[in-house]
Motif scaffolding. Structure first.
Motif, PDB file in Angstrom:
ATOM      1  N   ARG A 191      33.298-112.818  46.214  1.00  0.00           N
ATOM      2  CA  ARG A 191      32.747-112.388  44.941  1.00  0.00           C
ATOM      3  C   ARG A 191      32.860-113.475  43.891  1.00  0.00           C
ATOM      4  O   ARG A 191      33.882-114.144  43.781  1.00  0.00           O
ATOM      5  CB  ARG A 191      33.457-111.127  44.473  1.00  0.00           C
ATOM      6  CG  ARG A 191      32.809-109.891  45.056  1.00  0.00           C
ATOM      7  CD  ARG A 191      33.264-108.666  44.371  1.00  0.00           C
ATOM      8  NE  ARG A 191      34.686-108.405  44.638  1.00  0.00           N
ATOM      9  CZ  ARG A 191      35.363-107.462  44.014  1.00  0.00           C
ATOM     10  NH1 ARG A 191      34.779-106.729  43.082  1.00  0.00           N
ATOM     11  NH2 ARG A 191      36.616-107.262  44.301  1.00  0.00           N
TER      12      ARG A 191
ATOM     13  N   GLU B  55      27.457-110.155  38.979  1.00  0.00           N
ATOM     14  CA  GLU B  55      28.256-110.464  40.158  1.00  0.00           C
ATOM     15  C   GLU B  55      27.333-110.821  41.312  1.00  0.00           C
ATOM     16  O   GLU B  55      27.013-109.981  42.144  1.00  0.00           O
ATOM     17  CB  GLU B  55      29.074-109.222  40.519  1.00  0.00           C
ATOM     18  CG  GLU B  55      30.273-109.529  41.356  1.00  0.00           C
ATOM     19  CD  GLU B  55      31.081-108.268  41.600  1.00  0.00           C
ATOM     20  OE1 GLU B  55      31.436-108.046  42.764  1.00  0.00           O
ATOM     21  OE2 GLU B  55      31.337-107.508  40.646  1.00  0.00           O
TER      22      GLU B  55
ATOM     23  N   ASP C  12      26.117-112.354  44.888  1.00  0.00           N
ATOM     24  CA  ASP C  12      26.826-112.627  46.133  1.00  0.00           C
ATOM     25  C   ASP C  12      26.967-114.140  46.228  1.00  0.00           C
ATOM     26  O   ASP C  12      25.993-114.847  46.419  1.00  0.00           O
ATOM     27  CB  ASP C  12      26.050-112.093  47.331  1.00  0.00           C
ATOM     28  CG  ASP C  12      26.703-112.538  48.634  1.00  0.00           C
ATOM     29  OD1 ASP C  12      27.876-112.971  48.582  1.00  0.00           O
ATOM     30  OD2 ASP C  12      26.051-112.475  49.690  1.00  0.00           O
TER      31      ASP C  12
ATOM     32  N   TYR D  79      36.093-114.741  41.757  1.00  0.00           N
ATOM     33  CA  TYR D  79      36.753-113.475  41.454  1.00  0.00           C
ATOM     34  C   TYR D  79      38.143-113.722  40.869  1.00  0.00           C
ATOM     35  O   TYR D  79      38.608-113.013  39.995  1.00  0.00           O
ATOM     36  CB  TYR D  79      36.842-112.679  42.754  1.00  0.00           C
ATOM     37  CG  TYR D  79      37.446-111.316  42.599  1.00  0.00           C
ATOM     38  CD1 TYR D  79      36.830-110.365  41.783  1.00  0.00           C
ATOM     39  CD2 TYR D  79      38.605-110.977  43.291  1.00  0.00           C
ATOM     40  CE1 TYR D  79      37.370-109.107  41.650  1.00  0.00           C
ATOM     41  CE2 TYR D  79      39.142-109.710  43.169  1.00  0.00           C
ATOM     42  CZ  TYR D  79      38.525-108.775  42.342  1.00  0.00           C
ATOM     43  OH  TYR D  79      39.068-107.551  42.215  1.00  0.00           O
TER      44      TYR D  79
END
Ligand code: ADP
Ligand code: MG
Length: 726
Positions: A142, A124, A126, A169
């Motif tokens: 995300r 994950e 940034d 995300y």
């Protein structure tokens, strides 16, 4: 400044480059976690689970993932890796990576070295600083990267790199790889169905890509003395050199030693990474060169192209070169492209664009050939959108390779064969004679192709014997953008083709006859896209217009065609993007365009005011001093005679300086106006229609000054130095 740079350049010696072993096979792919190495470093269970996941898309559990990760880590450490990274291709140019060490705290807080299955499979980062076209708000920035099992992990320097996709995300693609994989699988699915008309053994169709990468090399010293090259990758000013490429002597010339050393070094490093580089040669323009590998499966080939572009830059620095991947680093000199050699291949080993030895195989060939042609014809705007950007606009829009008109070159013989085919298939039910004539015609294809030695280098989309060559792609581009568009268009066309054929079969026609009929319609319908002549000529522009082909030279307008109804039908219809992703992507393209023009315009303004105007004024002062001196020496009649030319020159310099100041001011105002626009499309249009033309006008004054000002004080390396100094 300029002469210091030149002094630094002269006397540079080629570096000595020695491969790790005289045998390529001793080091080829040494830095890649290949299947062979997996077998060696993984348990049988883990290897089997991995293979099933690649071949059949099955999932494996955490335990297996941990085993794979630990085997991969063991191998990578032996290759000198201390860190790992997910390696992905965001919508910026180039690739992204964030390095993490193999370091962790164990259960009892002891420091341990660890690389778990969890971090191998998903991470994950940034993602807020990567472009998304407004899909994500920064407060919800995300994104996930997820392992692409179909492209092997590799080690560069001290880092283990794991090729990954990059999604938001909420699941939208934020990269090139995700839609590329979807577009490749869209063609696979429908192409297999079409192949099965002819051969039931075919169960998979793979897209192959062989890219040719053009680039310029400039000596580091000269490069560093050109802020425009450093900041934008192209020269924003510079009068053309007295000698350019008129003699075509560079293309045939021998490669300079320092360049050969660079190329050799790059080849070795690429080979260590399992990139099958094969060809290296000079290109048309001075200091322009090309690399090309042996073709590979498209996803892997694209990863390799991205890696090579990166390697090229890094290795060049070692040799005191800078690589220019920009599409048009020098005005009036050939630009750089990327030729995407593209073909489809079955799991039974048939290249669908190679004519076969039997009529059935040739039918397969004709079917795919005609469908690709029809796809290019119907979706010319989409294909153009996929290759247009702030750099390539200088190639596509200009009177130089290749034009912004999409045409297909087949070669005269093949083209004539298609026309014959059309004549032979009547509209009513085919007679036995017609069928025989047709079969004979089809059987002759291999002979026809043997004669087909003519090559057309001006075609943006040429058939070259066993593949198509999409030549209009920009040198800095990620190949995926064009392959996504092409594959989606071909998948869409094949879907339509199959539906039409099936409808005829349902009406009671034989399979062969149904296929012929539909092919005939497609050949007739797409005839305007076939062009054998000089694609760069003015006549072709007029002829293309008559034929109804589009010719869009403005970048924002071309990019906007991504959102036309037919493009959406292709991209969304084939499941390559959803509506949100497509809109986001187009926003990113507009934004990239505006930002690039904005940066160029700022740099041009700075250079104009801080480098060029002061130089011009100081030279002008010298002329004025000279005039004052002459005036003291001569009587007024003689003085007038002697001084006329210098007065003219002083006037000319003044006019240019005044124009430069005025245009710089105007450019700032235009940027300001463009920036006030909230809409990315509008902003790009304004940059295109106001800032870009002003930049050109401003540049023309600087280029004129370059011709009249004392060479000793001109602050920037000139074209003749950038292109010819060795
Ligand atoms: P040219 O400059 O004459 O076009 P090159 O040898 O420089 O030819 O490049 C040709 C490229 O096309 C190479 O990358 C090669 O591997 C690739 N290629 C050859 N056959 C195919 C094919 N069937 N499918 C895809 N690419 C191919
Ligand atoms: Mg080529």
């Amino acid at each position: 400044m300029r002469f210091n740079a030149l002094r630094e350049l002269y006397g540079r010696k080629p570096l000595k480059v020695v491969p790790p072993s005289p045998n390529l096979s001793d080091y080829y792919a040494i830095n890649v976690f290949t299947k062979d190495k997996m077998q060696q470093y993984l348990s049988k269970e883990a290897f089997r689970a991995f293979s099933a996941a690649v071949d059949k898309g099955t999932l494996f559990d955490q335990n297996v993932a941990d085993q794979i990760a630990s085997g991969m880590q063991r191998w990578a450490k032996e290759r000198g890796a201390t860190h790992y990274t997910h390696w992905f291709q965001p919508l910026t140019d180039g690739t992204a990576e964030k390095h993490d060490g193999f370091i962790d705290f164990g259960d009892d807080n002891q420091l341990i070295e660890r690389f778990s299955g969890k971090v191998l499979i998903q991470q994950e980062p940034d993602a807020s600083s990567f472009p998304s076209g407004g899909i994500r708000n920064t407060f919800e920035a995300r994104g996930y990267t997820a392992w692409d099992l179909s492209s092997p992990a590799f080690v560069v320097g001290s880092t283990l790199c794991i090729p990954t996709i990059f999604i938001s995300y909420t699941g939208e693609a934020l990269d090139y790889k995700t839609p590329l994989l979807k577009a490749l699988s869209a063609v696979d699915k429908i192409a297999v169905e079409v192949c099965q008309y002819f051969d039931k053994n075919i169960t998979k169709v793979t897209t192959n890509l062989g890219w040719e990468q053009e680039y310029f090399l400039v000596d580091t010293a000269l490069y560093n003395a050109r802020p425009d090259l450093c900041m934008t990758g192209r020269t924003l000013m510079g009068h053309s050199s007295a000698k350019e490429q008129q003699l075509d002597d560079h293309y045939f010339g021998s490669i300079p030693e320092r360049v050969t050393a660079y190329m050799r070094d790059l080849e070795i490093e690429a080979h260590k990474l399992g990139i099958p580089l094969k060809t290296r040669h000079n290109e048309v323009a001075p200091n322009q060169f090309e690399f090309a590998p042996i073709f590979e499966e498209a996803n892997l080939a694209n990863d390799h192209n991205q890696l090579v572009m990166d390697l090229m830059k890094r290795i060049a620095r070692k040799h005191h070169f800078q690589v220019l991947l920009h599409e048009k680093p020098f005005a009036s000199v050939n630009g750089s492209g990327k030729h995407n050699n593209w073909s489809l291949c079955t799991d039974t080993g048939i290249n669908l664009f190679s004519p076969a030895k039997n009529p059935k195989g040739n039918m397969l060939f004709i079917t795919f050939l005609v469908n690709v042609m029809a796809a290019v014809y119907k979706h010319q705007d989409l294909l153009r959108a996929s290759i247009m950007n702030a750099g390539n606009v200088y190639r596509l829009g200009a009177n130089e390779a290749p034009p912004a008109i999409l045409s297909v070159f087949l070669g005269q013989n093949l083209s004539r064969m298609l026309d014959n085919l059309v004549e032979k298939v009547g509209d009513s039910k085919m007679t036995p004679e017609e069928k025989t004539a047709l079969k004979l015609g089809i059987a002759r294809i291999p002979d026809i192709m043997l004669d087909n030695t003519d090559r057309n280098r001006t075609s943006p989309f040429a058939f070259t014997g066993n593949r198509f060559e999409f030549r209009a792609v920009g040198s800095s581009a990620n190949c995926a953008a064009s392959i996504i568009a092409l594959n989606a268009a071909v998948a869409h066309q094949l879907t339509q083709f199959k539906a039409d054929v099936d409808a005829l079969i349902a009406k009671g026609k034989s399979k062969d006859e149904s296929i012929f009929k539909v092919l005939k319609t497609l050949i007739i319908e797409s005839k305007p896209v076939r062009f054998e002549g000089d694609g760069y000529s003015e006549e072709w522009r007029k002829e293309a217009e008559k034929r109804g082909l589009t010719n869009i030279t403005s970048a924002p307008e071309a990019i906007g065609k991504y959102l036309s109804d037919s493009s959406k039908e292709v991209l969304i219809g084939m499941g390559v993007f959803n509506e949100v992703e497509l809109r986001g992507r187009v926003e990113v393209e507009y934004e990239k365009f505006s930002k690039k023009v904005q940066i160029e315009s700022r740099i041009l303004g700075d250079l104009a005011i801080n480098h060029i105007v002061p130089t011009a004024v100081s030279y002008q002062n010298r002329l004025i001093e000279n005039l004052c001196g002459l005036k003291q020496l001569f009587d007024s009649k003689e003085f007038d005679e002697l001084a006329a030319d210098r007065k003219d020159l002083i006037r000319e310099i003044s006019l240019h300086v005044t124009a430069i100041k005025k245009l710089s001011k105007r450019m700032i105002e235009e940027r300001y106006q463009a920036n006030t626009s909230e809409c990315e499309k509008r902003k790009a249009e304004l940059y295109d229609s106001t800032v870009r033309p002003t930049m050109l006008e401003l540049r023309s004054h600087i280029d004129e000054l370059e011709l009249v000002i004392d060479d000793d004080i001109w602050p920037l390396p000139k074209y003749r130095e950038l292109l010819f100094a060795k």
